[in-house]
Design a protein around this motif. Structure first.
Motif, short mmCIF file in Angstrom:
data_model
loop_
_atom_site.label_atom_id
_atom_site.label_comp_id
_atom_site.label_asym_id
_atom_site.label_seq_id
_atom_site.Cartn_x
_atom_site.Cartn_y
_atom_site.Cartn_z
N LEU A 1 3.96 15.27 1.17
CA LEU A 1 4.95 14.24 1.48
C LEU A 1 5.77 13.86 0.25
CD1 LEU A 1 2.67 12.01 3.69
CD2 LEU A 1 4.76 13.10 4.44
N LEU A 2 5.07 13.66 -0.85
CA LEU A 2 5.78 13.24 -2.05
C LEU A 2 6.67 14.36 -2.58
CD1 LEU A 2 2.96 11.22 -3.79
CD2 LEU A 2 4.99 10.33 -2.69
N GLY A 3 6.20 15.58 -2.47
CA GLY A 3 7.00 16.72 -2.91
C GLY A 3 8.28 16.81 -2.10
N ARG A 4 8.17 16.59 -0.77
CA ARG A 4 9.34 16.66 0.10
C ARG A 4 10.33 15.53 -0.26
NH1 ARG A 4 6.70 17.68 5.11
NH2 ARG A 4 6.67 15.46 5.50
N GLU A 5 9.79 14.33 -0.49
CA GLU A 5 10.68 13.21 -0.79
C GLU A 5 11.38 13.40 -2.12
OE1 GLU A 5 9.79 9.16 -0.40
OE2 GLU A 5 8.68 9.41 1.46
N LEU A 6 10.64 13.95 -3.06
CA LEU A 6 11.25 14.14 -4.37
C LEU A 6 12.34 15.20 -4.33
CD1 LEU A 6 8.11 13.87 -6.63
CD2 LEU A 6 9.95 12.22 -6.41
N ALA B 1 -14.97 -12.51 3.37
CA ALA B 1 -13.70 -13.07 2.93
C ALA B 1 -12.84 -13.47 4.14
CB ALA B 1 -12.95 -12.05 2.09
N VAL B 2 -12.21 -14.63 4.06
CA VAL B 2 -11.38 -15.08 5.18
C VAL B 2 -9.98 -14.50 5.09
CG1 VAL B 2 -12.62 -17.19 5.70
CG2 VAL B 2 -10.89 -17.20 3.92
N ASP B 3 -9.57 -14.08 3.87
CA ASP B 3 -8.23 -13.51 3.75
C ASP B 3 -8.19 -12.14 4.40
OD1 ASP B 3 -7.44 -15.69 2.33
OD2 ASP B 3 -8.01 -14.79 0.39
N PRO B 4 -7.11 -11.83 5.07
CA PRO B 4 -7.01 -10.48 5.65
C PRO B 4 -6.90 -9.44 4.53
CG PRO B 4 -4.94 -11.66 5.89
CD PRO B 4 -5.93 -12.64 5.36
N PRO B 5 -7.44 -8.26 4.73
CA PRO B 5 -7.36 -7.26 3.67
C PRO B 5 -5.92 -6.86 3.39
CG PRO B 5 -8.16 -6.31 5.71
CD PRO B 5 -8.08 -7.78 5.92
N GLU B 6 -5.68 -6.60 2.12
CA GLU B 6 -4.33 -6.20 1.75
C GLU B 6 -4.01 -4.84 2.33
OE1 GLU B 6 -4.14 -6.15 -2.43
OE2 GLU B 6 -4.11 -8.32 -2.64
N PRO B 7 -2.80 -4.65 2.80
CA PRO B 7 -2.45 -3.31 3.28
C PRO B 7 -2.39 -2.35 2.11
CG PRO B 7 -0.52 -4.73 3.24
CD PRO B 7 -1.70 -5.59 2.92
N PRO B 8 -2.62 -1.08 2.36
CA PRO B 8 -2.60 -0.12 1.28
C PRO B 8 -1.32 -0.19 0.47
CG PRO B 8 -3.33 0.89 3.31
CD PRO B 8 -2.90 -0.49 3.63
N GLY B 9 -1.48 -0.27 -0.82
CA GLY B 9 -0.33 -0.21 -1.69
C GLY B 9 0.56 -1.44 -1.66
N SER B 10 -0.02 -2.65 -1.46
CA SER B 10 0.80 -3.84 -1.31
C SER B 10 1.60 -4.16 -2.57
CB SER B 10 -0.09 -5.01 -0.94
OG SER B 10 -1.09 -5.15 -1.92
N ASP B 11 0.89 -4.38 -3.68
CA ASP B 11 1.66 -4.73 -4.87
C ASP B 11 1.32 -3.85 -6.06
OD1 ASP B 11 -0.31 -7.62 -5.89
OD2 ASP B 11 -0.84 -5.63 -5.21
N ARG B 12 0.40 -2.93 -5.85
CA ARG B 12 0.00 -2.11 -6.98
C ARG B 12 0.60 -0.70 -6.90
NH1 ARG B 12 -6.30 -3.08 -6.81
NH2 ARG B 12 -5.81 -3.67 -4.69
N LEU B 13 1.14 -0.36 -5.76
CA LEU B 13 1.65 1.00 -5.60
C LEU B 13 3.18 0.98 -5.47
CD1 LEU B 13 -0.88 2.23 -2.90
CD2 LEU B 13 -1.02 2.53 -5.36
N SER B 14 3.75 2.07 -5.87
CA SER B 14 5.21 2.17 -5.74
C SER B 14 5.57 2.29 -4.26
CB SER B 14 5.70 3.39 -6.50
OG SER B 14 5.29 4.56 -5.82
N PRO B 15 6.78 1.85 -3.87
CA PRO B 15 7.17 1.94 -2.45
C PRO B 15 7.09 3.37 -1.92
CG PRO B 15 8.74 0.63 -3.70
CD PRO B 15 7.80 1.20 -4.70
N THR B 16 7.42 4.34 -2.75
CA THR B 16 7.37 5.74 -2.30
C THR B 16 5.94 6.15 -1.96
OG1 THR B 16 9.09 6.17 -3.91
CG2 THR B 16 8.07 8.08 -2.91
N LEU B 17 5.02 5.79 -2.87
CA LEU B 17 3.62 6.14 -2.65
C LEU B 17 3.06 5.35 -1.46
CD1 LEU B 17 1.20 7.74 -3.59
CD2 LEU B 17 0.69 5.98 -5.25
N GLU B 18 3.53 4.10 -1.36
CA GLU B 18 3.06 3.26 -0.24
C GLU B 18 3.46 3.89 1.09
OE1 GLU B 18 3.92 -1.16 1.54
OE2 GLU B 18 4.49 -0.73 -0.53
N ARG B 19 4.70 4.35 1.15
CA ARG B 19 5.18 4.97 2.40
C ARG B 19 4.38 6.24 2.71
NH1 ARG B 19 10.29 3.78 0.66
NH2 ARG B 19 10.61 5.88 -0.11
#
Lengths: 231, 215
Positions: free
Chosen positions: B209-214, B140-158
């Motif tokens: 991480l998620l526990g701390r953020e929450l 594929a010529v497209d660069p791979p999507e970064p983890p959590g681009s449009d399918r993950l919530s910003p919190t989970l992405e971070r």
């Protein structure tokens, strides 16, 4: 020379975490039986299966006595027994780490058995002693092969289940050794009730049994092994 | 005379014989200590089989550098060195019931190590042959999507981005791309055990991480 700059240091934190996880997962275990005990158990299973087969096939001790005087059946009988023992030992040894020497020894013993049988057969052919006893028909060859495989099935499943409870590394080699070894023992059983002692029948109907057993039984045994794999 | 008494050196020994004597003593001491260590580990393994966690921890802690040395002797300073050594520990754990305490422990450990190294070599060969069989056009010529681009919530992405690379990769392949453990392990050329371990650590990291953020 100084130590190279690429020297990789162990990731201590990760390994410590792994060790902590493994210790947390620790449960008491019962060690697998010794190789000798396992082989003895399988031998017992085979003898029981053989006894049933002999009973169903109207075994008579006189038949064995008639064969014993001739080198062909006696040699094949001994060689098959050696192949069976070697194959079973190799299969069970392949099931646990640290038994490589036993596995090699078992394989070597089985090869010696094969060499003994094949050597005797070749010797008899060369010396024109091919027709001392009857050969029987192709049906007779097939019957002996089927009896050998049927008798082999029970101890072969036993070997595979014992191996599955251990930690087999080469499953395919293990099941082939188990199938060939137990089929050799099955052929010994078949020979005890076989009315034919001709060289061709011995070679095709009896000595081929380990190969046919390996072909027929290996895949089902592989399935059994995967099902009984406790890992 | 005093050194002779202290080190058990024969009296009136010449300089050359004294050197030979010390070399012999050091070899004997090393052999003794190896035997003692092997005997100690054998006893510890037997205790571990009966469920003694403290002894088991000591055994694994002492075994790890030994195993790592064995792996290193076969692989060299490979990037997968620690992964394979850790996989050996996992295999020792899962195969501990196959050890019989009347037998020496080290051949058993060496076999497990050798098998793990062979598996690693096979995986690497398979991965190399697979990557070499891919046609350049099919990449594929497209660069791979970064983890959590449009399918993950910003919190989970971070949270995912803050994980170490290898853990993020394991979690991404298993939970976002939906690969099986074996497929994911083959994709990145590590053992199944090592991948499970990375994913497990990744999940734990995410939970922390998620526990701390929450909070």
């Amino acid at each position: 020379m100084t130590e190279g700059p690429t020297d990789v240091q162990p990731d201590e934190a990760r390994s410590n975490l792994l060790i902590a996880e493994l210790v947390a997962d620790l449960r008491p275990v019962r060690p697998i039986p010794s190789l000798r005990t396992a082989v003895g158990g399988i031998l017992g299973v085979w003898l029981a299966a053989a006894a049933v087969s002999l009973f169903l096939n109207d075994f008579s001790p006189e038949r064995i006595g008639g064969f014993a005087g001739w080198i062909g059946p006696g040699g094949v009988f001994t060689g098959l027994g050696m192949m069976g023992l070697g194959g079973v030992v190799a299969a069970l040894a392949l099931a646990a780490p640290g038994r490589e020497r036993a596995a090699r020894g078992g394989a070597l013993f089985a090869m010696l058995g094969l060499g003994l049988s094949a050597g005797i057969g070749t010797y008899l052919v060369i010396n024109g002693q091919n027709g001392v006893l009857q050969n029987g028909s192709g049906i007779a060859d097939l019957t002996c092969l089927l009896i050998a495989c049927a008798v082999a099935a029970v101890p072969a499943v036993g070997v595979t289940m014992l191996a599955g409870r251990a930690a087999p590394f080469r499953p395919l080699v293990l099941v082939i050794a188990a199938a060939a070894g137990t089929a050799a023992w099955g052929a010994v059983t078949a020979q005890a009730t076989c009315p034919y002692g001709g060289l061709r029948h011995l070679m095709v109907g009896h000595l081929m049994a380990p190969a046919i057993g390996a072909l027929l039984l290996s895949l089902p045994l592989l399935f059994v092994l995967r099902r009984s794999d406790r890992a | 005379m005093i050194p002779s008494l202290l080190f058990g050196l024969p009296m009136h020994a010449s300089r050359a014989s004294a050197i030979r004597w010390f070399r012999l003593r050091s070899v004997m001491n090393a052999a003794e200590s190896q035997d003692e260590r092997a005997e100690r580990w054998r006893g510890w393994m037997a205790a571990a089989q009966s469920g003694d966690g403290e002894t088991y921890a000591r055994l694994l802690t002492e075994l790890f550098p030994f195993v790592r040395g064995l792996v290193r002797a076969r692989l060299g300073d490979d990037a997968a060195l620690d992964d394979v050594a850790q996989e050996v520990l996992m295999r020792i754990h899962t195969a501990r019931h196959t050890y019989r305490s009347e037998r020496p422990l080290l051949p058993w450990v060496r076999t497990i190590t050798r098998n793990a190294v062979i598996d690693q070599a096979r995986r690497r060969t398979r991965a190399l042959s697979r990557s070499s069989s891919i046609e350049p056009e099919s990449i594929a010529v497209d660069p791979p999507e970064p983890p959590g681009s449009d399918r993950l919530s910003p919190t989970l992405e971070r949270a995912l981005e803050s994980l170490p690379n290898n853990q993020r990769e394991a979690v991404w392949l298993l939970k976002v791309e939906g690969l099986s453990v074996a497929e994911a392990a083959e994709r990145i050329g590590v053992s199944v055990g090592a991948l499970k371990l990375r994913a497990h650590r990744g999940y734990r990291g995410l939970r922390d991480l998620l526990g701390r953020e929450l909070l």
